[in-house]
Design a protein around this motif. Structure first.
Motif, PDB file in Angstrom:
ATOM      1  N   ASN A  88      13.162  -5.988  -0.036  1.00 40.12           N
ATOM      2  CA  ASN A  88      13.549  -4.798  -0.805  1.00 40.12           C
ATOM      3  C   ASN A  88      12.860  -4.731  -2.167  1.00 40.12           C
ATOM      4  N   ARG A  89      11.779  -5.498  -2.334  1.00 44.14           N
ATOM      5  CA  ARG A  89      11.061  -5.466  -3.604  1.00 44.14           C
ATOM      6  C   ARG A  89       9.555  -5.401  -3.367  1.00 44.14           C
ATOM      7  N   PRO A  90       8.846  -4.659  -4.219  1.00 41.51           N
ATOM      8  CA  PRO A  90       7.381  -4.678  -4.121  1.00 41.51           C
ATOM      9  C   PRO A  90       6.866  -6.088  -4.416  1.00 41.51           C
ATOM     10  N   PRO A  91       5.714  -6.489  -3.869  1.00 41.88           N
ATOM     11  CA  PRO A  91       5.185  -7.842  -4.086  1.00 41.88           C
ATOM     12  C   PRO A  91       5.048  -8.218  -5.553  1.00 41.88           C
ATOM     13  N   THR A  92       4.755  -7.231  -6.403  1.00 39.62           N
ATOM     14  CA  THR A  92       4.565  -7.541  -7.826  1.00 39.62           C
ATOM     15  C   THR A  92       5.873  -7.907  -8.529  1.00 39.62           C
ATOM     16  N   GLN A  93       7.005  -7.604  -7.906  1.00 38.70           N
ATOM     17  CA  GLN A  93       8.299  -7.879  -8.539  1.00 38.70           C
ATOM     18  C   GLN A  93       9.033  -9.040  -7.876  1.00 38.70           C
ATOM     19  N   ARG A  94       8.366  -9.795  -7.028  1.00 43.26           N
ATOM     20  CA  ARG A  94       9.032 -10.853  -6.290  1.00 43.26           C
ATOM     21  C   ARG A  94       8.974 -12.182  -7.040  1.00 43.26           C
ATOM     22  N   SER A  95       9.962 -13.012  -6.769  1.00 40.74           N
ATOM     23  CA  SER A  95      10.037 -14.333  -7.383  1.00 40.74           C
ATOM     24  C   SER A  95       9.123 -15.314  -6.651  1.00 40.74           C
ATOM     25  N   ARG A  96       9.052 -16.538  -7.194  1.00 42.50           N
ATOM     26  CA  ARG A  96       8.247 -17.569  -6.550  1.00 42.50           C
ATOM     27  C   ARG A  96       8.789 -17.891  -5.160  1.00 42.50           C
ATOM     28  N   LEU A  97      10.135 -17.927  -5.026  1.00 38.92           N
ATOM     29  CA  LEU A  97      10.730 -18.189  -3.720  1.00 38.92           C
ATOM     30  C   LEU A  97      10.347 -17.097  -2.725  1.00 38.92           C
ATOM     31  N   ALA A  98      10.391 -15.847  -3.163  1.00 43.58           N
ATOM     32  CA  ALA A  98      10.027 -14.736  -2.274  1.00 43.58           C
ATOM     33  C   ALA A  98       8.566 -14.840  -1.849  1.00 43.58           C
ATOM     34  N   HIS A  99       7.687 -15.205  -2.767  1.00 41.81           N
ATOM     35  CA  HIS A  99       6.274 -15.330  -2.424  1.00 41.81           C
ATOM     36  C   HIS A  99       6.032 -16.478  -1.450  1.00 41.81           C
ATOM     37  N   SER A 100       6.951 -17.450  -1.436  1.00 48.01           N
ATOM     38  CA  SER A 100       6.767 -18.575  -0.516  1.00 48.01           C
ATOM     39  C   SER A 100       6.920 -18.148   0.946  1.00 48.01           C
ATOM     40  N   PHE A 101       7.540 -16.982   1.199  1.00 49.06           N
ATOM     41  CA  PHE A 101       7.658 -16.494   2.576  1.00 49.06           C
ATOM     42  C   PHE A 101       6.320 -15.983   3.105  1.00 49.06           C
ATOM     43  N   GLY A 102       5.376 -15.740   2.224  1.00 51.14           N
ATOM     44  CA  GLY A 102       4.069 -15.259   2.663  1.00 51.14           C
ATOM     45  C   GLY A 102       3.958 -13.748   2.555  1.00 51.14           C
ATOM     46  N   ARG A 103       3.132 -13.163   3.396  1.00 48.36           N
ATOM     47  CA  ARG A 103       2.846 -11.717   3.369  1.00 48.36           C
ATOM     48  C   ARG A 103       3.967 -10.973   4.088  1.00 48.36           C
ATOM     49  N   ILE A 104       4.883 -10.442   3.302  1.00 47.72           N
ATOM     50  CA  ILE A 104       6.045  -9.727   3.838  1.00 47.72           C
ATOM     51  C   ILE A 104       6.008  -8.299   3.297  1.00 47.72           C
ATOM     52  N   PRO A 105       6.184  -7.279   4.156  1.00 52.09           N
ATOM     53  CA  PRO A 105       6.108  -5.898   3.662  1.00 52.09           C
ATOM     54  C   PRO A 105       7.322  -5.524   2.811  1.00 52.09           C
ATOM     55  N   PHE A 106       7.103  -4.551   1.956  1.00 55.36           N
ATOM     56  CA  PHE A 106       8.188  -3.964   1.168  1.00 55.36           C
ATOM     57  C   PHE A 106       8.783  -2.837   2.018  1.00 55.36           C
ATOM     58  N   LEU A 107       9.943  -3.103   2.647  1.00 57.90           N
ATOM     59  CA  LEU A 107      10.526  -2.142   3.581  1.00 57.90           C
ATOM     60  C   LEU A 107      11.638  -1.298   2.954  1.00 57.90           C
ATOM     61  N   ASN A 108      12.545  -1.942   2.253  1.00 59.98           N
ATOM     62  CA  ASN A 108      13.642  -1.251   1.576  1.00 59.98           C
ATOM     63  C   ASN A 108      14.353  -0.259   2.503  1.00 59.98           C
ATOM     64  N   GLY A 109      14.375   1.017   2.147  1.00 61.67           N
ATOM     65  CA  GLY A 109      14.998   2.024   2.986  1.00 61.67           C
ATOM     66  C   GLY A 109      16.507   1.956   3.035  1.00 61.67           C
ATOM     67  N   GLY A 110      17.137   1.127   2.227  1.00 67.29           N
ATOM     68  CA  GLY A 110      18.586   1.014   2.262  1.00 67.29           C
ATOM     69  C   GLY A 110      19.076  -0.093   3.152  1.00 67.29           C
ATOM     70  N   LEU A 111      18.287  -0.471   4.143  1.00 69.05           N
ATOM     71  CA  LEU A 111      18.706  -1.519   5.076  1.00 69.05           C
ATOM     72  C   LEU A 111      18.791  -2.865   4.378  1.00 69.05           C
ATOM     73  N   PHE A 112      17.922  -3.102   3.408  1.00 66.28           N
ATOM     74  CA  PHE A 112      17.876  -4.408   2.751  1.00 66.28           C
ATOM     75  C   PHE A 112      18.373  -4.330   1.307  1.00 66.28           C
ATOM     76  N   GLU A 113      19.341  -3.477   1.089  1.00 66.83           N
ATOM     77  CA  GLU A 113      20.065  -3.452  -0.171  1.00 66.83           C
ATOM     78  C   GLU A 113      21.479  -3.949   0.086  1.00 66.83           C
TER      79      GLU A 113
END
Length: 869
Positions: free
Chosen positions: A117-142
């Motif tokens: 639920n976050r653009p790559p530029t706003q992700r934490s180090r832990l989030a970046h450790s998951f690798g290349r993950i799309p920014f999907l959001n849409g309400g499902l991941f809030e």
């Protein structure tokens, strides 16, 4: 293809193993059923593991959010969009289990709320450790409202089972026509049904609609809508849907759709595919339709979530093949897919144009907002809806006050002679309706002014840009709940009767069935249509004949264009997982042309009936034109049976356990009970004993014999609480007058074929699973029995009877009372000898002659006597 693959297996296998492999290949839905069975099991088990002090529906919804997110991510993973790994979820769960960490806290929460639920530029180090993950959001991941309020945790064993069922052993694909046994987005429609208990499904009247039927119904509705809009013939539009020209494409992309009881979103998905047009999904076209043209409402928040899930999967399907970095965030559907009651939302008139513009601006751009920007836009939308609702409720209250004053003033005004005229029945009824509506408006207004609850959902505010900006929806589609009024709370029934004219029960004496909730949905759907809009609903077939649907049929037949009224009982696409008898109703709001004809099937070449024949208060008889002409001639020439003889229900105990099959010691105070199943043509064979604490006329004894009193004493409280009980001896049996008549003709209420019998023994008592005609003499009873048992009368009664399970129908008082009657039958020579001297053939011949039926007439009616429709 799957069958061919199974046949290519090793011939050294046992024959049984090969047969099982072939059966598995043919059962393309097996994986879907297994997945949803596992999902339901996980929901039930998980709810027991969460704190029991939390309401069960909260636990259920919280779990459903977690599991549907995980199932959704399986589709994302399958496309390689989770760091390019098709085993991303399994690997990450294994790492959590191996390190002893809580999977929800250390994997799912960071993945859902810190990554997806976050653009790559706003992700934490832990989030970046998951690798290349799309920014999907849409309400499902809030975070869901329950996730904000409750801090639930589940044991690792539960998550192991979840991973095993939904990750490791669930193959998914976005390919729409996959034959490899994978779960497709189309199968997700069964989620809604699969996760509901049978009791909840019955209560909500919610059942999964087969996709092929959805497509057929929506397609015909779209043809009926586009033909006048494009000024083309329906045949031309139908043929061009698979290859639309530019003008038709524009019209399709501009078609607004509403499902007022959206369920799992089947009808919106069907509309999306048709409005998009043939070919590979175009992502811009799909997004346009999903965010601006498709609208849905449901009382069940889980249904809303599942509908959003399916629409998001359609967006992903249109994005297949793109790189992770190119995937746009999923659209927010908060403004188009709403949780609320489409029937009993606050009532008020039109909004002012400034308020409509404010609502349109508040909704604009919401689909593309995310994070704090989305939350701010949602708050602005809620404020706008609250203001609009307050303004409209106040205006509605003022309008009602004016109407009340006008009626009262007219009643108080003196006549030319100085006399006052009392308020008439119609005005009194109207005043009751206005006061009831005013109380409802005041209640909603107080809720808004106090501000202690969320803004109530209202169609006029939620969809103001469509309802007022466009004049209404172009298509209203769906399979609304089929729920009998008896199953609804009393307050709900009263509110529906106050608001919907078509839903009100007819004012008739004696027993009557109350309306089905589907009636209210039909009226509401018509109100929500644009002047040129079209509705397409799946409804109970009994609405074509039921007396409680009389007003709805008359209004539709006279005021609106009926394109299709089709009994789908024999349609192979109507394969519901329940015993239902569906009817496809496709109608436009516009007034019908004088020569308009209505199809009685979904197929373009189905038989047609002139709509003028259905612009009456009578039933809609879905039969051949030949048979219908016979019926109409008989109606014109002869009186209905009920105008001479009154069909009535048999005796009603109101508590069968107290009266049926009493102890042997009470045999002296019993009579034989005739049930519907005991009745055959000309005779009955009763077996059950009925305790009869009454005289020969059914009048209850003033005192009970001690043995009878001892038996009934334990049932006293229940007997006093019966609906029909209004004082006097509490052991009385009701509706006994016809049941105790000297000469009686009876038939079963529920049967595959009308069969009437004489009751020769005065001690036999027909119960209320039978209908009874009390005849004035034995001879009249004999003639009536022959009349009702003739093939032609059976056919006519069956035509207007309500369908029931197992191919049976309900031969109620209205259906049988409507058959033609010829008084000359009482003196007709063939009917004068005793009934045992007659044969079925002789009765048929006599009735045919009395009714003037030709050989062709008899042929048209013969096939209808023993088939459901």
């Amino acid at each position: 293809r799957r069958l061919t693959q199974s046949l290519d297996r090793d011939f050294g296998e046992p024959l049984l193993a090969r047969a099982v492999a072939m059966a598995t290949a043919l059962d393309v839905d097996a994986s879907g059923r297994a997945t949803f069975a596992a999902l339901r099991s996980l929901l039930e088990d998980g709810a027991l593991l969460l704190p029991t002090r939390t309401p069960i529906h909260v636990r259920h919804e919280w779990l459903l959010v977690q599991l549907t997110r995980l199932l959704f991510l399986r589709f994302v993973e399958r496309e390689g969009w989770l760091n390019g790994e098709v085993t991303f979820l399994g690997n990450r769960f294994d790492a959590c289990f191996g390190s002893g960490k809580d999977p929800h806290r250390h994997l799912l929460a960071p993945l859902f709320f810190g990554t997806l639920n976050r653009p790559p530029t706003q992700r934490s180090r832990l989030a970046h450790s998951f690798g290349r993950i799309p920014f999907l959001n849409g309400g499902l991941f809030e975070p869901h409202e329950h996730e904000r309020r409750y801090r639930f945790a589940l044991p690792a064993d539960f998550w192991r089972r979840t991973v095993d069922h939904l990750v490791l052993h669930t193959e998914v694909t976005l390919e729409p026509n996959a034959l490899d046994g994978s779960v497709t987005p189309e199968m997700l429609g069964r989620v809604f049904e699969g996760v509901m208990t049978p009791q909840q499904r019955k209560q909500d009247g919610a059942f999964f609609t087969p996709p092929s039927l959805v497509t057929a119904v929506v397609r015909e509705a779209l043809v009926s809508h586009l033909a006048p809009r494009l000024d083309r013939a329906e045949e031309s539009v139908r043929g061009a849907l698979d290859n639309p020209d530019r003008a038709m494409q524009r019209a399709m992309l501009d078609t607004s759709v509403l499902d007022p009881a959206v369920g799992s979103g089947a009808f919106l998905i069907g509309a999306l595919h048709l409005l998009h047009g043939p070919g590979t999904p175009d992502r811009r076209r799909v997004r346009h339709l999903v965010t601006r043209r498709l609208h849905g409402v449901d009382r069940n928040p889980a249904a809303v979530r599942l509908t959003e899930l399916r629409l998001w999967l359609e967006v992903l399907r249109a994005t297949r093949g793109e790189a992770v970095e190119s995937i746009r965030p999923l659209p927010n559907l908060d403004a188009t897919i709403r949780a609320g009651d489409a029937l009993l939302d606050p009532v008020f008139g039109r909004l002012g144009l400034p308020m409509v513009r404010r609502l349109r601006l508040a909704q604009a751009g919401l689909a593309g907002r995310h994070g704090s920007a989305k939350r701010e836009r949602l708050r602005a939308l809620q404020r706008a809806e609250a203001s609009a609702l307050t303004e409209a409720l106040e205006e509605g209250e003022r309008t009602i006050d004016v109407q009340i004053r006008e009626i009262v003033a007219a009643a108080r005004a003196p006549t030319l002679f100085g006399e006052s005229v009392p308020v008439g029945v119609r005005d009194r009824r109207r005043l009751r309706e206005l006061h009831g509506t005013r109380r409802m408006l005041r209640r909603e207004l107080r809720r808004l002014q106090v501000g202690t609850t969320a803004v109530p959902f209202a169609m006029a505010t939620a969809f103001a840009p469509v309802l007022q900006g466009r004049g209404g929806f172009d298509l209203v589609v769906g399979n609304p709940p089929w729920v009998r009024a008896e199953a609804l709370p009393r307050e709900t029934r009263e509110a529906l009767a106050l608001r919907y004219r078509w839903w009100r029960s007819p004012r008739v004496q004696g027993f009557r069935h109350l309306p089905d909730l589907a009636i209210a949905f039909v009226e509401r759907s018509v109100d929500l249509l644009a002047p040129t809009g079209t509705l397409a609903l799946l409804l109970p077939t009994k609405l074509t004949t039921a007396s409680y649907a009389t007003m709805a049929r008359a209004a539709l037949g006279r005021q609106h264009t009926l394109h299709v009224v089709a009994d789908l009982d024999d349609d192979p696409r109507a394969g519901f997982d329940a015993t239902v008898y569906p009817l496809a109703l496709i109608a436009s709001r516009r007034t019908p042309e004088a020569a308009h004809t209505t199809r009685t099937g979904l197929a373009p070449d189905a038989e047609r009936h002139p709509q003028q024949e259905w612009a009456t208060n009578g039933p809609w008889l879905l039969t051949s034109r030949t048979a219908l002409r016979v019926v109409q001639r008989l109606r014109d020439q002869f009186v209905p049976l009920a105008s001479v003889f009154t069909p009535q229900l048999g005796a009603k105990t109101g508590a069968n356990t107290a009266f049926l099959d009493p102890p042997e010691s009470l045999a002296g105070w019993t009579r034989l009970a005739v049930r519907g199943r005991d009745v055959r043509a000309y005779c009955a064979a009763p077996e059950q004993r009925l305790l009869w604490p009454a005289d020969d006329r059914g009048e209850p004894w003033e005192r009970l014999p001690s043995e009878v009193a001892e038996h009934l004493r334990s049932f006293e409280a229940r007997l006093r609480s019966r609906t029909d009980y209004a004082g006097g001896p509490w052991w009385r049996i009701f509706r006994v007058r016809a049941a105790t008549a000297a000469h009686r003709v009876v038939w079963g209420d529920l049967a595959p074929c009308l069969e009437a019998a004489l009751l020769p023994n005065a001690q036999w008592i027909p119960l209320n699973s039978c209908y009874v005609i009390a005849a004035p003499s034995a001879h009249v009873a004999h003639v009536l029995a022959h009349w009702l048992n003739s093939t032609w009368i059976r056919a006519l009664a069956r035509l207007s009877a309500e369908p029931a399970a197992g191919g049976a129908v309900r031969f109620g008082a209205r259906a049988v009372g409507a058959v033609p009657w010829v008084s000359a039958a009482l003196t007709y020579p063939a009917f004068c000898p005793p009934p045992e001297a007659h044969t079925a053939a002789s009765s048929d011949e006599a009735v045919a002659e009395l009714l003037g039926l030709s050989t062709d007439d008899c042929a048209a009616l013969a096939s209808l006597a023993t088939r459901r429709r």
